[in-house]
Design an enzyme around this catalytic site. Structure first.
Site, short mmCIF file in Angstrom:
data_model
loop_
_atom_site.label_atom_id
_atom_site.label_comp_id
_atom_site.label_asym_id
_atom_site.label_seq_id
_atom_site.Cartn_x
_atom_site.Cartn_y
_atom_site.Cartn_z
N ASP A 99 0.85 -1.20 0.00
CA ASP A 99 0.00 0.00 0.00
C ASP A 99 0.88 1.25 0.00
O ASP A 99 1.80 1.35 0.81
CB ASP A 99 -0.90 -0.03 1.25
CG ASP A 99 -2.07 0.94 1.16
OD1 ASP A 99 -1.89 2.04 0.62
OD2 ASP A 99 -3.17 0.60 1.65
N HIS A 101 -0.44 4.51 0.05
CA HIS A 101 -1.13 5.70 0.56
C HIS A 101 -0.50 6.17 1.87
O HIS A 101 -0.43 5.40 2.83
CB HIS A 101 -2.61 5.39 0.78
CG HIS A 101 -3.33 5.03 -0.48
ND1 HIS A 101 -3.40 3.74 -0.94
CD2 HIS A 101 -3.96 5.81 -1.39
CE1 HIS A 101 -4.08 3.73 -2.08
NE2 HIS A 101 -4.43 4.98 -2.39
N SER A 152 -5.44 -4.13 2.09
CA SER A 152 -4.60 -3.83 3.26
C SER A 152 -5.24 -4.27 4.57
O SER A 152 -4.55 -4.55 5.54
CB SER A 152 -4.30 -2.33 3.33
OG SER A 152 -3.61 -1.95 2.16
CO1 B1M Z 1 -5.68 5.53 -4.10
N1 B1M Z 1 -7.27 4.47 -3.69
N2 B1M Z 1 -5.03 4.09 -5.24
N3 B1M Z 1 -4.26 6.75 -4.53
N4 B1M Z 1 -6.69 6.86 -3.23
C1 B1M Z 1 -8.19 5.00 -2.68
C2 B1M Z 1 -7.85 4.49 -1.29
C3 B1M Z 1 -9.58 4.45 -3.22
C4 B1M Z 1 -10.65 4.27 -2.10
C5 B1M Z 1 -10.10 5.39 -4.31
C6 B1M Z 1 -11.41 4.96 -4.91
O1 B1M Z 1 -11.47 4.01 -5.64
N5 B1M Z 1 -12.48 5.64 -4.61
C7 B1M Z 1 -9.14 3.10 -3.88
C8 B1M Z 1 -9.14 1.85 -2.99
C9 B1M Z 1 -10.24 0.90 -3.35
C10 B1M Z 1 -10.18 -0.38 -2.60
O2 B1M Z 1 -9.23 -0.87 -2.09
N6 B1M Z 1 -11.32 -0.97 -2.55
C11 B1M Z 1 -7.75 3.44 -4.37
C12 B1M Z 1 -7.06 2.74 -5.40
C13 B1M Z 1 -7.86 1.67 -6.10
C14 B1M Z 1 -5.73 3.00 -5.74
C15 B1M Z 1 -4.84 2.26 -6.74
C16 B1M Z 1 -4.96 0.74 -6.69
C17 B1M Z 1 -5.18 2.80 -8.14
C18 B1M Z 1 -4.46 2.14 -9.28
O3 B1M Z 1 -3.26 2.06 -9.30
N7 B1M Z 1 -5.22 1.67 -10.21
C19 B1M Z 1 -3.45 2.74 -6.33
C20 B1M Z 1 -2.91 1.87 -5.19
C21 B1M Z 1 -1.48 1.66 -5.21
C22 B1M Z 1 -1.01 0.87 -4.00
O4 B1M Z 1 -1.26 1.28 -2.87
N8 B1M Z 1 -0.37 -0.23 -4.24
C23 B1M Z 1 -3.75 4.09 -5.76
C24 B1M Z 1 -2.86 5.16 -5.77
C25 B1M Z 1 -3.14 6.41 -5.26
C26 B1M Z 1 -2.24 7.65 -5.48
C27 B1M Z 1 -0.76 7.31 -5.48
C28 B1M Z 1 -2.61 8.31 -6.76
C29 B1M Z 1 -2.73 8.56 -4.29
C30 B1M Z 1 -1.94 8.36 -2.98
C31 B1M Z 1 -0.84 9.34 -2.78
C32 B1M Z 1 -0.24 9.23 -1.41
O5 B1M Z 1 -0.85 8.84 -0.43
N9 B1M Z 1 1.01 9.58 -1.37
C33 B1M Z 1 -4.14 8.02 -4.05
C34 B1M Z 1 -5.16 8.74 -3.35
C35 B1M Z 1 -4.84 10.18 -3.01
C36 B1M Z 1 -6.39 8.15 -2.98
C37 B1M Z 1 -7.64 8.82 -2.33
C38 B1M Z 1 -8.35 9.59 -3.43
C39 B1M Z 1 -7.38 9.74 -1.16
C40 B1M Z 1 -6.57 9.14 -0.02
C41 B1M Z 1 -6.15 10.20 0.97
O6 B1M Z 1 -5.00 10.63 0.99
N10 B1M Z 1 -7.08 10.68 1.78
C42 B1M Z 1 -8.43 7.55 -1.84
C43 B1M Z 1 -9.91 7.75 -1.68
C44 B1M Z 1 -10.40 7.54 -0.27
O7 B1M Z 1 -9.67 7.38 0.67
N11 B1M Z 1 -11.67 7.48 -0.14
C45 B1M Z 1 -7.86 6.46 -2.69
C46 B1M Z 1 -6.82 11.71 2.78
C47 B1M Z 1 -6.21 11.06 4.06
C48 B1M Z 1 -5.92 12.11 5.13
O8 B1M Z 1 -7.15 10.15 4.57
O9 B1M Z 1 -5.52 8.22 4.53
O10 B1M Z 1 -7.97 7.86 5.08
P1 B1M Z 1 -6.77 8.71 5.11
O11 B1M Z 1 -6.39 9.00 6.65
C49 B1M Z 1 -7.34 9.40 7.61
C50 B1M Z 1 -7.95 8.25 8.39
O12 B1M Z 1 -8.16 7.10 7.63
C51 B1M Z 1 -7.02 8.07 9.55
O13 B1M Z 1 -6.56 9.40 9.81
C52 B1M Z 1 -6.60 10.19 8.62
C53 B1M Z 1 -7.32 11.50 8.87
O14 B1M Z 1 -7.13 12.05 10.11
N12 B1M Z 1 -5.86 7.20 9.45
C54 B1M Z 1 -5.24 6.76 10.59
C55 B1M Z 1 -5.18 6.71 8.42
N13 B1M Z 1 -4.17 5.96 8.81
C56 B1M Z 1 -4.17 5.97 10.15
C57 B1M Z 1 -3.34 5.33 11.07
C58 B1M Z 1 -3.60 5.52 12.43
C59 B1M Z 1 -4.66 6.33 12.84
C60 B1M Z 1 -5.50 6.94 11.94
O15 B1M Z 1 -2.87 4.98 13.39
C61 B1M Z 1 -1.88 4.04 13.06
#
Ligand code: B1M
Length: 216
Positions: A99, A101, A152
């Site tokens: 992963d 992200h 993940s």
């Molecule tokens: Co990706 N991606 N992505 N992506 N991406 C998602 C996760 C997805 C839901 C988008 C969608 O389809 N709607 C989807 C997953 C679907 C699934 O698994 N069912 C997805 C996909 C499919 C993919 C790829 C597979 C796409 C592809 O290549 N075809 C690929 C994966 C590659 C891989 O991982 N092997 C991919 C790639 C990418 C980018 C590189 C383009 C980019 C990431 C850049 C980066 O992180 N450096 C990206 C992005 C930006 C997203 C979305 C749009 C936004 C994620 C984000 O940064 N959110 C995302 C959509 C979504 O999440 N709904 C998506 C903002 C961030 C602050 O939130 O990380 O959730 P988040 O963190 C939150 C809480 O979750 C929590 O605190 C934070 C806020 O306070 N939290 C914790 C998180 N970790 C924590 C740990 C803790 C405590 C709290 O303690 C340990």
């Protein structure tokens, strides 16, 4: 557009030019850095996620949005409130194997660090043996794992099994976070199979709140 909406649009459009000036305007309007992140920038990321999920937005544009998000967090970070007290405890933080992200994980890092915790952030795509090695090397109190893909959540399950099978289940409490997890998956399903403590953090603030009882 008001500056707060403009900031949200910058994330959606991946528009870096003028970002710094808009962030300064928002701060001068009285918005705290964490409010700018949570209430406006992350709202923009939500839209990006929805559009990407529906196939309305292609990956290179999502990457641009992520870059703007990262720049904004870096620009706001110096203005965040920080506690003077350090040494409250150590957490090893990683995005799990497979992963990439890391925006959420890095926010957790900033918020814990600013609140006096020692954060060992070992990056993305980390296999469990690396996480364990870092936790051992830094004598960590807690292990934190982040992951956004549905895949993940299964990796996290395997990681907990690995801790148990290596006899390390009771050594470190584990915090799990990331958009694909649910509280009941972590605190009912996973906790039921793990011989240590595993907790779910919905966001970075919940992660912070969990730390204090876990480092006791
Ligand atoms: Co990706 N991606 N992505 N992506 N991406 C998602 C996760 C997805 C839901 C988008 C969608 O389809 N709607 C989807 C997953 C679907 C699934 O698994 N069912 C997805 C996909 C499919 C993919 C790829 C597979 C796409 C592809 O290549 N075809 C690929 C994966 C590659 C891989 O991982 N092997 C991919 C790639 C990418 C980018 C590189 C383009 C980019 C990431 C850049 C980066 O992180 N450096 C990206 C992005 C930006 C997203 C979305 C749009 C936004 C994620 C984000 O940064 N959110 C995302 C959509 C979504 O999440 N709904 C998506 C903002 C961030 C602050 O939130 O990380 O959730 P988040 O963190 C939150 C809480 O979750 C929590 O605190 C934070 C806020 O306070 N939290 C914790 C998180 N970790 C924590 C740990 C803790 C405590 C709290 O303690 C340990």
């Amino acid at each position: 557009l008001p500056v707060t909406e403009r900031l949200q649009r910058r994330i959606i459009d991946g528009e870096l030019k003028g970002l710094e000036a808009d962030l300064e305007l928002a701060r001068n309007d009285g918005f705290a850095p964490l409010s700018i992140i949570n209430d406006f920038l992350l709202e923009g990321m939500k839209v990006v996620g929805e559009r990407f999920g529906k196939g309305e937005m292609q990956l290179p544009f999502v990457l641009q949005s992520a870059e703007v998000m990262k720049s904004a967090v870096a620009l706001l970070e110096p203005f965040m409130e920080k506690t003077d007290e350090g040494g409250k405890g150590t957490i090893v933080l990683a995005t799990v194997r497979g992963d990439v992200h890391d925006i959420g994980k890095n926010l957790v890092d900033i918020i814990l660090t600013n609140n006096g915790y020692n954060v060992i952030n070992i990056g993305i795509k980390q296999p469990m043996n690396e996480i364990i090695a870092a936790a051992e090397a830094h004598n960590a109190d807690v292990i934190g794992m982040s992951g956004l893909l549905v895949k993940s959540t299964l990796v996290m399950k395997e990681n907990l099994q690995e801790l148990t099978s290596r006899g390390l289940g009771k050594r470190w409490p584990v915090i799990l976070g990331g958009a694909a997890l649910t509280r009941s998956f972590v605190e009912d399903d996973l906790a039921g199979q793990f011989d240590g403590v595993v907790r779910y953090a919905k966001d970075a603030f919940e992660g912070l709140a969990l730390m204090e009882p876990l480092v006791q």
